[in-house]
Design a protein around this motif. Structure first.
Motif, PDB file in Angstrom:
ATOM      1  N   LEU A 501       0.817  -1.205   0.000  1.00  0.00           N
ATOM      2  CA  LEU A 501       0.000   0.000   0.000  1.00  0.00           C
ATOM      3  C   LEU A 501       0.853   1.258   0.000  1.00  0.00           C
ATOM      4  N   ASP A 502       1.940   1.209   0.762  1.00  0.00           N
ATOM      5  CA  ASP A 502       2.847   2.360   0.813  1.00  0.00           C
ATOM      6  C   ASP A 502       3.447   2.632  -0.565  1.00  0.00           C
ATOM      7  N   ALA A 503       3.815   1.565  -1.270  1.00  0.00           N
ATOM      8  CA  ALA A 503       4.398   1.732  -2.606  1.00  0.00           C
ATOM      9  C   ALA A 503       3.378   2.306  -3.578  1.00  0.00           C
ATOM     10  N   MET A 504       2.139   1.828  -3.503  1.00  0.00           N
ATOM     11  CA  MET A 504       1.096   2.346  -4.387  1.00  0.00           C
ATOM     12  C   MET A 504       0.826   3.821  -4.108  1.00  0.00           C
ATOM     13  N   CYS A 505       0.788   4.176  -2.832  1.00  0.00           N
ATOM     14  CA  CYS A 505       0.560   5.581  -2.483  1.00  0.00           C
ATOM     15  C   CYS A 505       1.730   6.455  -2.939  1.00  0.00           C
ATOM     16  N   SER A 506       2.940   5.934  -2.807  1.00  0.00           N
ATOM     17  CA  SER A 506       4.118   6.696  -3.241  1.00  0.00           C
ATOM     18  C   SER A 506       4.075   6.947  -4.740  1.00  0.00           C
ATOM     19  N   PHE A 523       3.678  28.130  -5.709  1.00  0.00           N
ATOM     20  CA  PHE A 523       3.679  27.524  -4.381  1.00  0.00           C
ATOM     21  C   PHE A 523       5.101  27.142  -3.964  1.00  0.00           C
ATOM     22  N   THR A 524       5.259  26.804  -2.685  1.00  0.00           N
ATOM     23  CA  THR A 524       6.585  26.446  -2.152  1.00  0.00           C
ATOM     24  C   THR A 524       6.610  24.971  -1.759  1.00  0.00           C
ATOM     25  N   ASP A 525       6.515  24.674  -0.474  1.00  0.00           N
ATOM     26  CA  ASP A 525       6.594  23.296   0.001  1.00  0.00           C
ATOM     27  C   ASP A 525       5.374  22.490  -0.441  1.00  0.00           C
ATOM     28  N   VAL A 526       5.599  21.181  -0.641  1.00  0.00           N
ATOM     29  CA  VAL A 526       4.519  20.274  -1.025  1.00  0.00           C
ATOM     30  C   VAL A 526       4.265  19.287   0.112  1.00  0.00           C
ATOM     31  N   GLU A 527       3.002  19.134   0.461  1.00  0.00           N
ATOM     32  CA  GLU A 527       2.602  18.189   1.511  1.00  0.00           C
ATOM     33  C   GLU A 527       1.607  17.201   0.910  1.00  0.00           C
ATOM     34  N   PHE A 528       1.682  15.937   1.343  1.00  0.00           N
ATOM     35  CA  PHE A 528       0.802  14.903   0.797  1.00  0.00           C
ATOM     36  C   PHE A 528      -0.183  14.425   1.860  1.00  0.00           C
ATOM     37  N   VAL A 529      -1.387  14.121   1.410  1.00  0.00           N
ATOM     38  CA  VAL A 529      -2.418  13.543   2.268  1.00  0.00           C
ATOM     39  C   VAL A 529      -2.906  12.265   1.608  1.00  0.00           C
ATOM     40  N   ARG A 530      -2.967  11.169   2.372  1.00  0.00           N
ATOM     41  CA  ARG A 530      -3.394   9.875   1.852  1.00  0.00           C
ATOM     42  C   ARG A 530      -4.721   9.453   2.475  1.00  0.00           C
ATOM     43  N   ALA A 531      -5.560   8.816   1.653  1.00  0.00           N
ATOM     44  CA  ALA A 531      -6.830   8.283   2.147  1.00  0.00           C
ATOM     45  C   ALA A 531      -7.220   7.092   1.288  1.00  0.00           C
ATOM     46  N   ALA A 532      -8.228   6.370   1.749  1.00  0.00           N
ATOM     47  CA  ALA A 532      -8.706   5.198   1.006  1.00  0.00           C
ATOM     48  C   ALA A 532     -10.217   5.108   1.110  1.00  0.00           C
ATOM     49  N   THR A 546      -8.849   8.171   6.349  1.00  0.00           N
ATOM     50  CA  THR A 546      -7.478   8.672   6.265  1.00  0.00           C
ATOM     51  C   THR A 546      -6.513   7.526   6.542  1.00  0.00           C
ATOM     52  N   LEU A 547      -5.482   7.397   5.712  1.00  0.00           N
ATOM     53  CA  LEU A 547      -4.526   6.302   5.877  1.00  0.00           C
ATOM     54  C   LEU A 547      -3.496   6.637   6.959  1.00  0.00           C
ATOM     55  N   PRO A 548      -3.190   5.672   7.829  1.00  0.00           N
ATOM     56  CA  PRO A 548      -2.119   5.882   8.806  1.00  0.00           C
ATOM     57  C   PRO A 548      -0.762   5.759   8.125  1.00  0.00           C
ATOM     58  N   ALA A 549       0.289   6.139   8.834  1.00  0.00           N
ATOM     59  CA  ALA A 549       1.646   5.975   8.294  1.00  0.00           C
ATOM     60  C   ALA A 549       1.983   4.490   8.249  1.00  0.00           C
ATOM     61  N   PHE A 550       2.428   4.007   7.079  1.00  0.00           N
ATOM     62  CA  PHE A 550       2.735   2.576   6.926  1.00  0.00           C
ATOM     63  C   PHE A 550       4.181   2.318   7.335  1.00  0.00           C
ATOM     64  N   ASP A 551       4.410   2.316   8.650  1.00  0.00           N
ATOM     65  CA  ASP A 551       5.779   2.108   9.132  1.00  0.00           C
ATOM     66  C   ASP A 551       5.852   1.046  10.219  1.00  0.00           C
ATOM     67  N   ALA A 552       4.726   0.343  10.436  1.00  0.00           N
ATOM     68  CA  ALA A 552       4.739  -0.649  11.513  1.00  0.00           C
ATOM     69  C   ALA A 552       4.195  -1.992  11.059  1.00  0.00           C
ATOM     70  N   GLY A 553       4.310  -2.260   9.760  1.00  0.00           N
ATOM     71  CA  GLY A 553       3.894  -3.561   9.249  1.00  0.00           C
ATOM     72  C   GLY A 553       2.434  -3.847   9.511  1.00  0.00           C
ATOM     73  N   ALA A 554       2.179  -5.034  10.059  1.00  0.00           N
ATOM     74  CA  ALA A 554       0.808  -5.468  10.305  1.00  0.00           C
ATOM     75  C   ALA A 554       0.078  -4.529  11.265  1.00  0.00           C
ATOM     76  N   ALA A 555       0.811  -3.861  12.136  1.00  0.00           N
ATOM     77  CA  ALA A 555       0.177  -2.965  13.101  1.00  0.00           C
ATOM     78  C   ALA A 555      -0.521  -1.804  12.405  1.00  0.00           C
ATOM     79  N   LEU A 560      -5.584   0.702  10.394  1.00  0.00           N
ATOM     80  CA  LEU A 560      -6.456   1.130   9.302  1.00  0.00           C
ATOM     81  C   LEU A 560      -7.824   0.465   9.420  1.00  0.00           C
ATOM     82  N   LYS A 561      -7.848  -0.817   9.754  1.00  0.00           N
ATOM     83  CA  LYS A 561      -9.121  -1.528   9.920  1.00  0.00           C
ATOM     84  C   LYS A 561      -9.934  -0.920  11.070  1.00  0.00           C
ATOM     85  N   LYS A 562      -9.263  -0.584  12.180  1.00  0.00           N
ATOM     86  CA  LYS A 562      -9.967   0.035  13.305  1.00  0.00           C
ATOM     87  C   LYS A 562     -10.527   1.401  12.906  1.00  0.00           C
ATOM     88  N   ASP A 563      -9.718   2.178  12.172  1.00  0.00           N
ATOM     89  CA  ASP A 563     -10.180   3.496  11.725  1.00  0.00           C
ATOM     90  C   ASP A 563     -11.402   3.363  10.819  1.00  0.00           C
TER      91      ASP A 563
END
Length: 680
Positions: A501-506, A523-532, A546-555, A560-563
């Motif tokens: 999912l992280d790769a697809m979002c990237s 414009f200046t700085d660019v910020e990204f927002v992810r959702a599903a 809204t997608l959480p940060a994908f940095d904790a594997g299965a966690a 995301l399922k809880k959200d």
């Protein structure tokens, strides 16, 4: 340093807000809209602000040109090209019947008639695999027939092009080669989501308004000749060339500015949640801000859900009703009274404008009751004609066998009920309690009527921002450059898919940033927002999470399922934590930060308003049973931070009037906002 300015064209007025970075001065302008030539109205409105067009270094523009053209069916002679076998998708639409017991119910009316829909041989599978190659000679044959029919615009919608646009791209190349000068639009350039009917409706709408809007934007750029940005329905701005290709993105460009401004106001006040309520001359609009985020709608229906056409674009969740200051009060054949959606508009306008209008409107009712001064002045050089307002209201009262005062009070009460329903549509119908939110009221008529609307909803706190009549234009100066990309690809949520999912979002972020960089708006700085967009397995419709940060594997997948369960519970009052879920579409937004004006603070004062702020008293009728009440009138510009006013009271400013009803209490904060506690 050049001035930054924003222009918002509404159905009645054209608003201008200009900001001088060197002095910090905010300059306002307002004039009647000019439907025959909107650009002329822009020039006039800029002139009323005392600003030379040549002094403007950056101009943001929002307009109703797209939504008006679609509602009025005033667009180009359009053809639709689609996959063989799918010619009738647009006309069939969805087979649901939302008004099941209405014998007079009529389906949506397509913008393109069936005789203008053409098929070409080709076929893709849902995963984008080509099963039937494109018949290029067949496409050329269609193009030649279109040339003979004097077509102005062509919409192309091929099956599953959202997954693989190769055939659509080639069809577009052939059509542009064979039909030079025609407006050609491809579905994958507008939306990359599934659902063929919604995609067809969206690209057809884009083609229908394309020639008109692209010509308008081109003429405006040539005449204004300053760096120009266009307000979009997603709450961001884009450059002119992008807006000309994706015209439907301008559907809610004006109201979107007010939502952006409300978010900026909430940040200054320390609020996380609020309801944005915008009442202008033609309509009233409502949107809910939660946790300072843009309220994006999953579905947008032009003309309403029952019979409207779906437009599949990232659009702020704004509900609009045809109730504004210029809304006409009228009787049906059974003698029942209605207010709106027909509007007196800018020409001739309400009777009290003295421009030849004779139909009674909400504004005329406000004049009759003394909510507006019967001999006062409005922005745009208008002088109120109290006698004309009374004559118009008396004519309606005679048909009802009532007096003018009771009729005027009834007109305002009916209008307030309709406006309250627009707020309920974005709160109670979304599982939210309006009493949990502050109501931010703006637009030329919002501050005048909001106390009654708040009472209808049992809302206790109302906020009137500075310069409320041009607040949507001010909000446009608070907007950032924004590009949204949505990609459909159904996949069941699995514990080990975080990296995927992280790769697809990237990948979507890279596409989003690339398209954003094409927007030359500085414009200046660019910020990204992810959702599903997610649903339970076996469901049809989705909710956006809204997608959480994908940095904790299965966690992170578990989070995301809880959200998703939480959002589903809030929206539908039930959830299924033990059931598997699917991601249907991924959404990525790239936001390029733009420089914004600072909200200025005002001078401090005591509880009591300074004597010079009071301008006398006026007889005002709040309830016909109680008769006229002697009501104190104040000038808003002379109020100081910390001042408190008990209702009833009238607070006047050049572009609007705030009405405090008996029991209301007002306090002025450090930014000049009017914080009202609603009584009763």
């Amino acid at each position: 340093m050049p001035i930054r300015a924003a222009v918002d064209i509404g159905g009645t007025f054209t608003d201008v807000v200009a900001f001088d970075d060197e002095t910090g001065q905010m300059i306002l302008g307002k004039s009647l809209s000019t439907p025959r030539d909107l650009i002329e109205g822009i020039v006039e409105a800029v002139g009323t602000a005392g600003v030379a067009v040549t002094d403007i270094g950056h101009l943001v523009h929002g307009s109703t040109i797209v939504v008006n053209a679609l509602i009025e069916r005033h667009g180009a002679r359009t053809a639709l090209v689609t996959t063989a076998g799918f010619r009738d998708v647009y006309e069939i639409g969805r087979i649901n019947r939302p008004d099941a017991f209405n014998l007079s119910f009529t389906k949506h009316r397509p913008l393109v008639t069936r005789d203008m829909i053409f098929e070409v041989a080709e076929r893709l599978l849902a995963d984008g695999t080509v099963t039937t190659p494109l018949d290029e000679q067949g496409v050329r044959a269609v193009a030649r027939e279109l040339a003979g029919r004097d077509i102005e615009a062509v919409a192309v919608i091929l099956l599953h092009a959202y997954r693989n646009p190769v055939h659509e791209q080639r069809v577009g190349e052939i059509l542009r080669e064979e039909l030079p000068g025609r407006y050609v639009t491809l579905s994958h350039e507008i939306t990359r989501e599934y659902r063929e009917y919604e995609r067809t409706s969206t690209v057809a709408a884009n083609a229908f308004v394309g020639p008109l809007v692209s010509d308008y934007l081109g003429r405006m750029a040539d005449r204004i000749q300053v760096p120009l940005a266009i307000m979009q329905s997603n709450g961001g701005v884009s450059d002119v060339s992008t807006a000309a290709r994706q015209c439907v993105q301008m559907l809610e460009s004006g109201p979107a500015g007010g939502v952006v401004g409300t978010i900026a106001l909430c940040e200054a006040l320390g609020y996380r949640d609020a309801i944005a309520f915008d009442m202008g001359g033609t309509t009233a609009k409502s949107a809910v801000i939660r946790d300072l985020t843009f309220p994006l709608a999953s579905d947008y229906y032009l003309g309403g859900y029952l019979t409207g056409l779906p437009i599949r674009i990232p659009c702020l969740d704004i509900v609009e009703v045809g109730t504004g200051g210029g809304s006409v009060a009228w009787l049906d054949t059974a003698g029942g009274i209605h207010v709106g959606p027909r509007s007196a508009g800018a020409d001739p306008g309400p009777a009290c404008y003295g421009r030849g209008g004779t139909h009674p409107t909400i504004t005329d009712a406000a004049v009759v009751l003394g909510h507006l001064s019967p001999d006062g002045n409005l922005a745009g050089g208008l002088h109120l004609d109290g006698d004309a307002a009374r004559r118009a209201m008396q004519d309606l009262a005679a048909e009802l066998d009532m007096d003018a005062v009771r009729t005027a009070a009834g007109v305002i009460a009916i209008g307030a009920a309709a406006m309250a329903n627009s707020v309920r549509a974005v709160t109670t119908e979304r599982g939210l309690d309006p009493r949990d939110f502050a109501l931010v009221a703006y637009g030329g008529n919002g501050p005048l009527h909001v106390s009654l609307v708040a009472r209808e909803l049992s809302i206790g706190r109302v906020v009137i921002p500075p310069v409320p009549a041009v607040f949507s234009a001010l909000g446009m100066l608070m907007a950032d450059a924004r590009r949204d990309v949505v990609q459909t690809g159904v996949q069941t949520l699995e514990p080990g898919m975080a990296e995927h999912l992280d790769a697809m979002c990237s990948e979507l972020e890279a596409t989003c940033e690339r398209e954003l960089l094409m927007n030359d708006v500085g414009f200046t700085d660019v910020e990204f927002v992810r959702a599903a967009d997610m649903r339970y397995v076996g469901q049809e419709h989705t909710v956006t999470v809204t997608l959480p940060a994908f940095d904790a594997g299965a966690a992170s997948v578990a989070q995301l399922k809880k959200d998703f369960d939480t959002v589903h519970q809030q929206r539908y009052s039930h959830s299924a934590p033990d059931e598997p879920a699917q991601i249907v579409s991924l959404r990525v937004s790239a936001i390029g930060r733009l420089t914004k004006p600072d909200l200025a603070k005002i001078a401090e004062g005591s509880d009591a308003p300074p004597p010079e702020a009071g301008t006398g008293h006026r007889e005002v009728i709040f309830d016909p049973v109680d008769g006229a009440v002697s009501t104190r009138v104040y000038t808003r510009a002379k109020l100081l931070a910390g001042n408190r006013i008990e209702g009833p009271a009238v607070i006047e400013e050049p572009t609007t009037t705030t009405l405090l009803r008996p029991g209301d209490t007002l306090e002025v904060d450090g930014f000049g906002n009017l914080l009202i506690e609603i009584g009763g």
